[in-house]
Write an enzyme that holds these catalytic residues in place. Structure first.
Site, PDB file in Angstrom:
ATOM      1  N   SER A 143      -2.952  -7.817   3.311  1.00 33.13           N
ATOM      2  CA  SER A 143      -3.240  -7.605   4.740  1.00 33.13           C
ATOM      3  C   SER A 143      -3.711  -8.913   5.372  1.00 33.13           C
ATOM      4  CB  SER A 143      -4.321  -6.536   4.911  1.00 33.13           C
ATOM      5  OG  SER A 143      -3.881  -5.317   4.375  1.00 33.13           O
ATOM      6  N   HIS A 167       0.846  -1.202   0.000  1.00 34.28           N
ATOM      7  CA  HIS A 167       0.000   0.000   0.000  1.00 34.28           C
ATOM      8  C   HIS A 167       0.883   1.255   0.000  1.00 34.28           C
ATOM      9  CE1 HIS A 167      -3.079  -2.603   2.386  1.00 34.28           C
ATOM     10  NE2 HIS A 167      -3.524  -2.496   1.140  1.00 34.28           N
ATOM     11  N   LYS A 213     -16.219  -7.243   6.126  1.00 37.13           N
ATOM     12  CA  LYS A 213     -15.139  -7.935   6.839  1.00 37.13           C
ATOM     13  C   LYS A 213     -15.093  -7.430   8.289  1.00 37.13           C
ATOM     14  CE  LYS A 213     -12.419  -7.393   2.615  1.00 37.13           C
ATOM     15  NZ  LYS A 213     -11.273  -6.681   2.032  1.00 37.13           N
ATOM     16  N   ARG A 262      -2.048  -6.460  -8.035  1.00 37.41           N
ATOM     17  CA  ARG A 262      -0.912  -7.320  -7.683  1.00 37.41           C
ATOM     18  C   ARG A 262      -0.731  -8.430  -8.705  1.00 37.41           C
ATOM     19  NH1 ARG A 262      -3.139  -8.331  -1.791  1.00 37.41           N
ATOM     20  NH2 ARG A 262      -4.916  -8.552  -3.172  1.00 37.41           N
TER      21      ARG A 262
HETATM   22  O1  PNS Z   1      -8.885  -2.883   0.407  1.00 40.12           O
HETATM   23  P1  PNS Z   1     -10.169  -3.427  -0.160  1.00 40.12           P
HETATM   24  O2  PNS Z   1     -10.974  -4.099   0.924  1.00 40.12           O
HETATM   25  O3  PNS Z   1      -9.935  -4.313  -1.357  1.00 40.12           O
HETATM   26  O4  PNS Z   1     -11.030  -2.142  -0.681  1.00 40.12           O
HETATM   27  C1  PNS Z   1     -12.325  -2.303  -1.202  1.00 40.12           C
HETATM   28  C2  PNS Z   1     -13.044  -0.948  -1.384  1.00 40.12           C
HETATM   29  C3  PNS Z   1     -13.009  -0.119  -0.108  1.00 40.12           C
HETATM   30  C4  PNS Z   1     -12.378  -0.163  -2.485  1.00 40.12           C
HETATM   31  C5  PNS Z   1     -14.515  -1.279  -1.814  1.00 40.12           C
HETATM   32  O5  PNS Z   1     -15.056  -2.225  -0.912  1.00 40.12           O
HETATM   33  C6  PNS Z   1     -15.427  -0.054  -1.804  1.00 40.12           C
HETATM   34  O6  PNS Z   1     -15.288   0.824  -2.625  1.00 40.12           O
HETATM   35  N1  PNS Z   1     -16.378  -0.001  -0.837  1.00 40.12           N
HETATM   36  C7  PNS Z   1     -17.316   1.108  -0.701  1.00 40.12           C
HETATM   37  C8  PNS Z   1     -18.734   0.710  -1.116  1.00 40.12           C
HETATM   38  C9  PNS Z   1     -18.927   0.883  -2.617  1.00 40.12           C
HETATM   39  O7  PNS Z   1     -18.799   1.958  -3.168  1.00 40.12           O
HETATM   40  N2  PNS Z   1     -19.264  -0.236  -3.279  1.00 40.12           N
HETATM   41  C10 PNS Z   1     -19.480  -0.233  -4.701  1.00 40.12           C
HETATM   42  C11 PNS Z   1     -18.189  -0.339  -5.472  1.00 40.12           C
HETATM   43  S1  PNS Z   1     -18.277  -1.683  -6.551  1.00 40.12           S
END
Ligand code: PNS
Length: 161
Positions: A128, A17, A41, A90
């Site tokens: 993570s 990150h 989560k 990744r």
């Molecule tokens: O580090 P992560 O858990 O892979 O990040 C995921 C994240 C935060 C980018 C994604 O879960 C997100 O954008 N959540 C907010 C809710 C949202 O907007 N959902 C629709 C997007 S498809």
């Protein structure tokens, strides 16, 4: 002025990150790291702790700000007056999920584009989730985490038994 949002769970922030944040900060005028507050989560660290950890490891970057968010990512991006979402890729296994998110976000907010950065090869295997598993078995975390973050993960993992 180009403002980018780098969203994620950051539970905890890894060297992978940090690499993406540093490279984005060089490319963009301003970067807002968005820490997702409510995810399906169950996080190891509270959102406040994750924000503090990110502030510690990005304190040397003048154009990086750390904020938490709840709800839709595109709404958060608009509230930051940003028009770019940055995500790290990744491996090919990340691609399907990332593509689905990018398309969905673009349908909801056509003014926002998603930019993918390939992760530094050295960190292309770091996640993570794996870091938390290593911590639960008392393994060495220094290859994956900033030393201060490694200490906090060890402590939290110990306190959780
Ligand atoms: O580090 P992560 O858990 O892979 O990040 C995921 C994240 C935060 C980018 C994604 O879960 C997100 O954008 N959540 C907010 C809710 C949202 O907007 N959902 C629709 C997007 S498809």
């Amino acid at each position: 002025m180009t403002v980018a949002v780098y969203p994620g769970s950051f539970d905890p922030v890894t060297l992978g990150h940090m690499d993406i944040i540093g490279r984005t900060a060089r490319m963009m005028d301003r970067v807002v790291v968005g820490v997702l507050q409510n995810s399906s989560k169950t996080p190891l660290f509270s959102v406040g702790e994750r924000v503090e950890m990110l502030k510690k490891v990005t304190s040397h970057l003048d154009n990086v700000e750390i904020r938490s968010f709840d709800g839709l990512l595109v709404d958060f991006v608009h509230s930051c007056h940003a028009n770019v979402i940055v995500r790290g890729l990744r491996a090919i296994t990340d691609f399907e999920y990332e593509l689905q998110m990018a398309h969905t976000n673009r349908v909801m907010a056509p003014d926002i584009d998603t930019v993918f950065l390939t992760t530094n090869l050295n960190y292309s295997y770091v996640s993570s989730t794996i870091v938390k598993e290593i911590a639960s078995y008392n393994g060495n975390l220094e290859a994956f985490l900033h030393p201060e973050i490694a200490g906090m993960v060890r402590e939290k993992s110990r306190s959780r038994g």
